[in-house]
Design a protein around this motif. Sequence first.
Motif, PDB file in Angstrom:
ATOM      1  N   LEU A  56       8.935   8.210  -4.965  1.00 40.65           N
ATOM      2  CA  LEU A  56       7.939   8.499  -3.907  1.00 40.65           C
ATOM      3  C   LEU A  56       6.451   8.028  -4.226  1.00 40.65           C
ATOM      4  CD1 LEU A  56       8.871  12.313  -3.360  1.00 40.65           C
ATOM      5  CD2 LEU A  56       9.106  10.244  -1.538  1.00 40.65           C
ATOM      6  N   THR A  57       6.168   8.138  -5.530  1.00 41.05           N
ATOM      7  CA  THR A  57       4.772   7.601  -5.890  1.00 41.05           C
ATOM      8  C   THR A  57       4.860   6.087  -5.698  1.00 41.05           C
ATOM      9  OG1 THR A  57       4.474   9.270  -7.574  1.00 41.05           O
ATOM     10  CG2 THR A  57       3.155   6.991  -7.928  1.00 41.05           C
ATOM     11  N   LYS A  58       5.696   5.310  -5.830  1.00 48.93           N
ATOM     12  CA  LYS A  58       5.957   3.929  -5.550  1.00 48.93           C
ATOM     13  C   LYS A  58       5.920   3.794  -4.117  1.00 48.93           C
ATOM     14  CE  LYS A  58       8.582  -0.284  -5.910  1.00 48.93           C
ATOM     15  NZ  LYS A  58       9.995  -0.921  -6.618  1.00 48.93           N
ATOM     16  N   THR A  59       6.395   4.482  -3.274  1.00 48.33           N
ATOM     17  CA  THR A  59       6.271   4.509  -1.813  1.00 48.33           C
ATOM     18  C   THR A  59       4.932   4.751  -1.449  1.00 48.33           C
ATOM     19  OG1 THR A  59       8.445   5.141  -1.522  1.00 48.33           O
ATOM     20  CG2 THR A  59       7.006   5.381   0.232  1.00 48.33           C
ATOM     21  N   TYR A  60       4.215   5.631  -2.115  1.00 47.45           N
ATOM     22  CA  TYR A  60       2.727   5.914  -1.570  1.00 47.45           C
ATOM     23  C   TYR A  60       1.861   4.809  -1.859  1.00 47.45           C
ATOM     24  CZ  TYR A  60      -1.351   8.987  -0.965  1.00 47.45           C
ATOM     25  OH  TYR A  60      -2.726   9.339  -0.586  1.00 47.45           O
ATOM     26  N   VAL A  61       2.011   4.258  -3.302  1.00 44.30           N
ATOM     27  CA  VAL A  61       1.132   3.105  -3.640  1.00 44.30           C
ATOM     28  C   VAL A  61       1.341   1.769  -2.794  1.00 44.30           C
ATOM     29  CG1 VAL A  61       1.052   1.342  -5.467  1.00 44.30           C
ATOM     30  CG2 VAL A  61       1.246   3.774  -6.174  1.00 44.30           C
ATOM     31  N   ALA A  62       2.606   1.712  -2.308  1.00 38.88           N
ATOM     32  CA  ALA A  62       2.907   0.647  -1.132  1.00 38.88           C
ATOM     33  C   ALA A  62       2.080   0.912  -0.262  1.00 38.88           C
ATOM     34  CB  ALA A  62       4.443   0.419  -1.251  1.00 38.88           C
ATOM     35  N   GLN A  63       2.091   2.089   0.461  1.00 35.38           N
ATOM     36  CA  GLN A  63       1.626   2.346   1.627  1.00 35.38           C
ATOM     37  C   GLN A  63       0.005   2.329   1.777  1.00 35.38           C
ATOM     38  OE1 GLN A  63       3.205   5.976   3.219  1.00 35.38           O
ATOM     39  NE2 GLN A  63       5.383   5.114   3.593  1.00 35.38           N
ATOM     40  N   TYR A  64      -0.481   2.712   0.615  1.00 39.43           N
ATOM     41  CA  TYR A  64      -1.992   2.910   0.597  1.00 39.43           C
ATOM     42  C   TYR A  64      -2.816   1.925   0.045  1.00 39.43           C
ATOM     43  CZ  TYR A  64      -1.179   7.397   2.963  1.00 39.43           C
ATOM     44  OH  TYR A  64      -1.135   8.192   3.990  1.00 39.43           O
ATOM     45  N   SER A  65      -2.217   1.112  -0.747  1.00 44.67           N
ATOM     46  CA  SER A  65      -2.778  -0.153  -1.380  1.00 44.67           C
ATOM     47  C   SER A  65      -2.873  -1.036  -0.320  1.00 44.67           C
ATOM     48  CB  SER A  65      -2.145  -0.789  -2.701  1.00 44.67           C
ATOM     49  OG  SER A  65      -2.946  -1.403  -3.378  1.00 44.67           O
ATOM     50  N   ILE A  66      -4.067  -1.898  -0.337  1.00 43.15           N
ATOM     51  CA  ILE A  66      -4.338  -3.082   0.253  1.00 43.15           C
ATOM     52  C   ILE A  66      -3.674  -4.249   0.045  1.00 43.15           C
ATOM     53  CG2 ILE A  66      -6.335  -3.743  -0.612  1.00 43.15           C
ATOM     54  CD1 ILE A  66      -6.073  -3.752   3.283  1.00 43.15           C
ATOM     55  N   THR A  67      -3.075  -4.282  -1.398  1.00 39.71           N
ATOM     56  CA  THR A  67      -2.621  -5.475  -1.736  1.00 39.71           C
ATOM     57  C   THR A  67      -1.158  -4.844  -2.137  1.00 39.71           C
ATOM     58  OG1 THR A  67      -3.437  -4.981  -3.927  1.00 39.71           O
ATOM     59  CG2 THR A  67      -4.771  -6.516  -2.709  1.00 39.71           C
ATOM     60  N   PRO A  68      -0.221  -6.088  -1.798  1.00 40.02           N
ATOM     61  CA  PRO A  68       1.214  -5.549  -2.717  1.00 40.02           C
ATOM     62  C   PRO A  68       1.447  -5.247  -3.842  1.00 40.02           C
ATOM     63  CG  PRO A  68       0.964  -7.762  -2.132  1.00 40.02           C
ATOM     64  CD  PRO A  68      -0.237  -7.275  -2.098  1.00 40.02           C
ATOM     65  N   ILE A  69       2.497  -4.664  -4.150  1.00 42.71           N
ATOM     66  CA  ILE A  69       2.870  -4.217  -5.535  1.00 42.71           C
ATOM     67  C   ILE A  69       3.233  -5.585  -6.267  1.00 42.71           C
ATOM     68  CG2 ILE A  69       4.534  -3.071  -7.138  1.00 42.71           C
ATOM     69  CD1 ILE A  69       4.814  -0.728  -4.890  1.00 42.71           C
ATOM     70  N   ARG A  70       2.671  -5.784  -7.463  1.00 44.20           N
ATOM     71  CA  ARG A  70       3.160  -6.869  -8.130  1.00 44.20           C
ATOM     72  C   ARG A  70       3.588  -6.622  -9.446  1.00 44.20           C
ATOM     73  NH1 ARG A  70      -2.325  -8.502 -11.535  1.00 44.20           N
ATOM     74  NH2 ARG A  70      -2.627  -6.487 -12.722  1.00 44.20           N
ATOM     75  N   ARG A  71       3.974  -5.338  -9.980  1.00 42.60           N
ATOM     76  CA  ARG A  71       4.654  -4.958 -11.099  1.00 42.60           C
ATOM     77  C   ARG A  71       5.033  -3.574 -10.756  1.00 42.60           C
ATOM     78  NH1 ARG A  71       2.347  -2.946 -16.357  1.00 42.60           N
ATOM     79  NH2 ARG A  71       4.229  -2.075 -17.311  1.00 42.60           N
ATOM     80  N   ALA A  72       6.331  -3.163 -11.091  1.00 41.44           N
ATOM     81  CA  ALA A  72       6.803  -1.633 -10.945  1.00 41.44           C
ATOM     82  C   ALA A  72       8.130  -1.700 -11.927  1.00 41.44           C
ATOM     83  CB  ALA A  72       6.901  -1.315  -9.555  1.00 41.44           C
ATOM     84  N   ASP A  73       7.809  -0.565 -12.937  1.00 40.77           N
ATOM     85  CA  ASP A  73       8.762  -0.407 -13.659  1.00 40.77           C
ATOM     86  C   ASP A  73       8.848   1.178 -14.157  1.00 40.77           C
ATOM     87  OD1 ASP A  73       6.653   0.073 -15.898  1.00 40.77           O
ATOM     88  OD2 ASP A  73       6.825  -2.023 -16.489  1.00 40.77           O
ATOM     89  N   GLU A  74       9.377   1.377 -15.163  1.00 39.53           N
ATOM     90  CA  GLU A  74       9.425   2.842 -15.532  1.00 39.53           C
ATOM     91  C   GLU A  74       8.045   3.499 -16.130  1.00 39.53           C
ATOM     92  OE1 GLU A  74      12.211   5.146 -15.239  1.00 39.53           O
ATOM     93  OE2 GLU A  74      12.891   3.472 -13.903  1.00 39.53           O
ATOM     94  N   THR A  75       7.034   2.923 -16.311  1.00 36.27           N
ATOM     95  CA  THR A  75       5.948   3.424 -16.680  1.00 36.27           C
ATOM     96  C   THR A  75       4.672   2.761 -15.960  1.00 36.27           C
ATOM     97  OG1 THR A  75       5.609   1.296 -18.151  1.00 36.27           O
ATOM     98  CG2 THR A  75       6.812   3.236 -19.130  1.00 36.27           C
ATOM     99  N   ALA A  76       4.647   1.927 -14.767  1.00 38.06           N
ATOM    100  CA  ALA A  76       3.547   1.474 -14.368  1.00 38.06           C
ATOM    101  C   ALA A  76       3.821   1.029 -12.898  1.00 38.06           C
ATOM    102  CB  ALA A  76       2.784   0.439 -15.138  1.00 38.06           C
ATOM    103  N   ILE A  77       3.013   1.323 -12.116  1.00 35.80           N
ATOM    104  CA  ILE A  77       3.120   0.549 -10.850  1.00 35.80           C
ATOM    105  C   ILE A  77       1.816   0.056 -10.647  1.00 35.80           C
ATOM    106  CG2 ILE A  77       3.444   0.927  -8.340  1.00 35.80           C
ATOM    107  CD1 ILE A  77       4.856   3.558  -8.888  1.00 35.80           C
ATOM    108  N   GLU A  78       1.724  -1.432 -10.285  1.00 35.38           N
ATOM    109  CA  GLU A  78       0.656  -2.074 -10.470  1.00 35.38           C
ATOM    110  C   GLU A  78       0.444  -2.900  -9.050  1.00 35.38           C
ATOM    111  OE1 GLU A  78       0.042  -4.449 -13.889  1.00 35.38           O
ATOM    112  OE2 GLU A  78      -0.089  -2.630 -15.236  1.00 35.38           O
ATOM    113  N   THR A  79      -0.707  -2.995  -8.398  1.00 36.21           N
ATOM    114  CA  THR A  79      -0.873  -3.920  -7.273  1.00 36.21           C
ATOM    115  C   THR A  79      -1.996  -4.834  -7.766  1.00 36.21           C
ATOM    116  OG1 THR A  79      -2.767  -2.372  -6.289  1.00 36.21           O
ATOM    117  CG2 THR A  79      -0.311  -2.009  -5.455  1.00 36.21           C
ATOM    118  N   ALA A  80      -2.182  -5.960  -7.041  1.00 36.19           N
ATOM    119  CA  ALA A  80      -3.079  -7.108  -7.181  1.00 36.19           C
ATOM    120  C   ALA A  80      -4.371  -6.687  -6.772  1.00 36.19           C
ATOM    121  CB  ALA A  80      -2.519  -8.281  -6.503  1.00 36.19           C
ATOM    122  N   GLU A  81      -5.315  -6.966  -7.430  1.00 35.11           N
ATOM    123  CA  GLU A  81      -6.726  -6.658  -7.080  1.00 35.11           C
ATOM    124  C   GLU A  81      -6.957  -7.404  -5.845  1.00 35.11           C
ATOM    125  OE1 GLU A  81     -11.325  -6.966  -8.801  1.00 35.11           O
ATOM    126  OE2 GLU A  81      -9.718  -6.909 -10.288  1.00 35.11           O
TER     127      GLU A  81
END
Length: 146
Positions: A56-81
């Motif tokens: 659910l956190t990954k879904t939230y990040v994807a919906q609320y970040s202006i930039t797309p997810i560039r890395r997602a694994d078991e420890t981090a979900i990162e979007t581009a600056e």
Amino acid sequence: MKYRLFLVLAVAGLAACTTQARVAALRDTEVQLEEARAHSWVDCSARADCDRLWSLTKTYVAQYSITPIRRADETAIETAEPHTFGVVYVWATRTTDDSGASTIRLKAMCRGMYRADGNPGWLYRTCAEQIRAVEMNFLPFIGASS
């Protein structure tokens, strides 16, 4: 001569009031951001529950970040600056112990919020409002309580 002195004192007084008002507004905004940060993390103990919350956190990040997810694994979900100033981008981290219990933390950021010296930037207020909204809505989105 007296008129000039009065005018100088009046301008100085107004400047002092304006500065005090800005400092008070900054302090209030920082308090609100601290409150939002307190609502942007969750602990979970069961592995299956933690995995569901992480999804659910990954879904939230994807919906609320202006930039797309560039890395997602078991420890981090990162979007581009973002290249644009004044827009929110979101990251999340997950720390898990040996028993499977996790802490999931959401972090909203915004280019232009702070200057290089750490003081508020020209988009501070706009950024703070967006960050507060993203962080305050995180727990209700994933169905967790603080």
